[in-house]
Structure formats: C-alpha cells, structure tokens
Design a protein around this motif. Structure first.
Motif, mmCIF file in Angstrom:
data_model
loop_
_atom_site.group_PDB
_atom_site.id
_atom_site.type_symbol
_atom_site.label_atom_id
_atom_site.label_comp_id
_atom_site.label_asym_id
_atom_site.label_seq_id
_atom_site.Cartn_x
_atom_site.Cartn_y
_atom_site.Cartn_z
ATOM 1 N N PHE A 221 8.640 -4.248 -6.870
ATOM 2 C CA PHE A 221 7.192 -4.242 -7.081
ATOM 3 C C PHE A 221 6.662 -2.812 -7.014
ATOM 4 C CE2 PHE A 221 8.213 -8.354 -5.163
ATOM 5 C CZ PHE A 221 7.728 -9.205 -6.142
ATOM 6 N N ARG A 222 5.558 -2.571 -7.692
ATOM 7 C CA ARG A 222 4.942 -1.251 -7.727
ATOM 8 C C ARG A 222 3.431 -1.394 -7.730
ATOM 9 N NH1 ARG A 222 2.947 -0.282 -12.827
ATOM 10 N NH2 ARG A 222 3.730 -1.646 -14.466
ATOM 11 N N LEU B 75 -0.168 -9.075 -7.707
ATOM 12 C CA LEU B 75 0.274 -10.272 -6.998
ATOM 13 C C LEU B 75 -0.110 -10.183 -5.524
ATOM 14 C CD1 LEU B 75 3.806 -10.522 -8.639
ATOM 15 C CD2 LEU B 75 1.772 -11.873 -9.176
ATOM 16 N N LEU B 76 -0.180 -8.943 -5.014
ATOM 17 C CA LEU B 76 -0.672 -8.666 -3.668
ATOM 18 C C LEU B 76 -1.732 -7.590 -3.801
ATOM 19 C CD1 LEU B 76 -0.516 -8.857 -0.531
ATOM 20 C CD2 LEU B 76 1.102 -6.953 -0.653
ATOM 21 N N PHE C 167 2.828 2.100 3.455
ATOM 22 C CA PHE C 167 3.703 1.060 3.984
ATOM 23 C C PHE C 167 4.173 0.123 2.865
ATOM 24 C CE2 PHE C 167 4.249 -3.312 5.369
ATOM 25 C CZ PHE C 167 5.228 -3.180 6.338
ATOM 26 N N TYR C 168 3.244 -0.386 2.063
ATOM 27 C CA TYR C 168 3.627 -1.335 1.025
ATOM 28 C C TYR C 168 4.370 -0.675 -0.135
ATOM 29 C CZ TYR C 168 1.724 -5.237 3.500
ATOM 30 O OH TYR C 168 1.536 -6.216 4.450
ATOM 31 N N ASP C 169 4.098 0.596 -0.414
ATOM 32 C CA ASP C 169 4.923 1.314 -1.390
ATOM 33 C C ASP C 169 6.384 1.272 -0.934
ATOM 34 O OD1 ASP C 169 2.631 2.061 -2.843
ATOM 35 O OD2 ASP C 169 2.652 4.131 -2.104
ATOM 36 N N ALA C 170 6.605 1.578 0.358
ATOM 37 C CA ALA C 170 7.964 1.624 0.911
ATOM 38 C C ALA C 170 8.592 0.239 0.990
ATOM 39 C CB ALA C 170 7.934 2.269 2.295
ATOM 40 N N ALA C 171 7.828 -0.745 1.453
ATOM 41 C CA ALA C 171 8.379 -2.093 1.637
ATOM 42 C C ALA C 171 8.651 -2.793 0.312
ATOM 43 C CB ALA C 171 7.431 -2.937 2.488
ATOM 44 N N LEU C 172 7.730 -2.673 -0.625
ATOM 45 C CA LEU C 172 7.837 -3.454 -1.859
ATOM 46 C C LEU C 172 8.628 -2.773 -2.964
ATOM 47 C CD1 LEU C 172 4.245 -4.987 -2.029
ATOM 48 C CD2 LEU C 172 6.342 -6.002 -1.105
ATOM 49 N N TYR D 208 -0.401 -4.597 -6.056
ATOM 50 C CA TYR D 208 1.036 -4.517 -6.285
ATOM 51 C C TYR D 208 1.482 -5.676 -7.160
ATOM 52 C CZ TYR D 208 1.164 -1.029 -2.657
ATOM 53 O OH TYR D 208 0.950 0.117 -1.932
ATOM 54 N N GLY D 209 2.428 -5.397 -8.016
ATOM 55 C CA GLY D 209 2.968 -6.435 -8.879
ATOM 56 C C GLY D 209 4.064 -5.873 -9.750
ATOM 57 N N LEU D 210 4.230 -6.485 -10.905
ATOM 58 C CA LEU D 210 5.273 -6.098 -11.846
ATOM 59 C C LEU D 210 4.708 -5.532 -13.139
ATOM 60 C CD1 LEU D 210 7.443 -9.313 -11.351
ATOM 61 C CD2 LEU D 210 7.873 -7.044 -10.375
ATOM 62 N N VAL D 211 3.465 -5.947 -13.482
ATOM 63 C CA VAL D 211 2.841 -5.591 -14.754
ATOM 64 C C VAL D 211 1.509 -4.896 -14.476
ATOM 65 C CG1 VAL D 211 1.918 -6.531 -16.905
ATOM 66 C CG2 VAL D 211 3.925 -7.588 -15.850
#
Length: 126
Positions: free
Chosen positions: A28-29, A48-49, A18-23, A40-43
């Motif tokens: 975000f990855r 961040l989540l 779900f979060y792969d698809a939403a974010l 999940y985040g940017l780096v």
C-alpha cells in the motif's frame, strides 16, 4: 464490504510516517494527502485507509483492531520491523498463530494514537 476505514490521529506527520513504514511492505502507498488527511491504498485517489487529523482523536477500546492482508511472511516481518522504527509499539511479534489455522502468520502493532493493527498471511512458508 467497506469502501474505506478512517482513523482520527492527533499528529498527521507522525502517523503518516508510521503508516508509510507499516503499509509499504504490504504493497500500500499514499494515494492522496492534504493538510488534514492522508489516504492509503493501491490506486491514486482511492483510499482504503484514511488518516484524518483530529486533535481530540482517541482509538477504539479493547476488542477492536484492523487486520491488513500480507502477501508473504516476509511482508509481515517487514510490516512489524519497519513500523517499530518510527514509533510503533509491539503488540505481538511476527509468528505463527496456530490457534487461528496452520499457516496463520501475523504480527500486531499499536500506532502512535493507540489504534491496534495487524498484518496477516495464510500463505505457506516461502
């Protein structure tokens, strides 16, 4: 203000999908994962989540939600559409919310564990 936010989830594989698809549409990855958590985040290594596997997880009650920043209206649209395909529940389709401002464009979802999330941009139309 926040270093990260954690959500307890009952099914890490389902919530991860779900979060792969939403974010993903928001840029975000997955920045880390193990048998009991996905971040999940940017780096890499800096979440961040964080989703944490907790068999008795329960989402916070009414009035709580997390809003993610989107770079564009099309990113908000993709957030909503992509997450619905993997088990998200619609909690407000993409669109303008003029009561929040003239360019406040958002979509709302409920994840598989009942967490309420939003993607929002205040960018003018593309």
């Amino acid at each position: 203000m926040f270093r990260h936010i954690s959500f307890g989830v009952r099914d890490l594989k389902l919530s991860g999908a779900f979060y792969d698809a939403a974010l993903g549409p928001l840029g975000f990855r997955r920045v880390f994962e193990d048998a009991t958590a996905v971040g999940y985040g940017l780096v890499s290594g800096k979440d961040l989540l964080c989703l944490k596997l907790r068999p008795a997880a329960a989402a916070p009650g009414p009035g709580f939600h997390v809003a993610f920043s989107a770079s564009s209206r099309s990113a908000v649209d993709a957030f909503h559409q992509d997450a619905l395909r993997v088990g998200g529940q619609d909690n407000g389709p993409p669109g303008l919310r003029p009561n929040y401002g003239p360019h406040y464009y958002a979509a709302f979802l409920i994840d598989p564990d009942g967490h309420r999330i939003e993607a929002v941009t205040k960018a003018p139309p593309e």
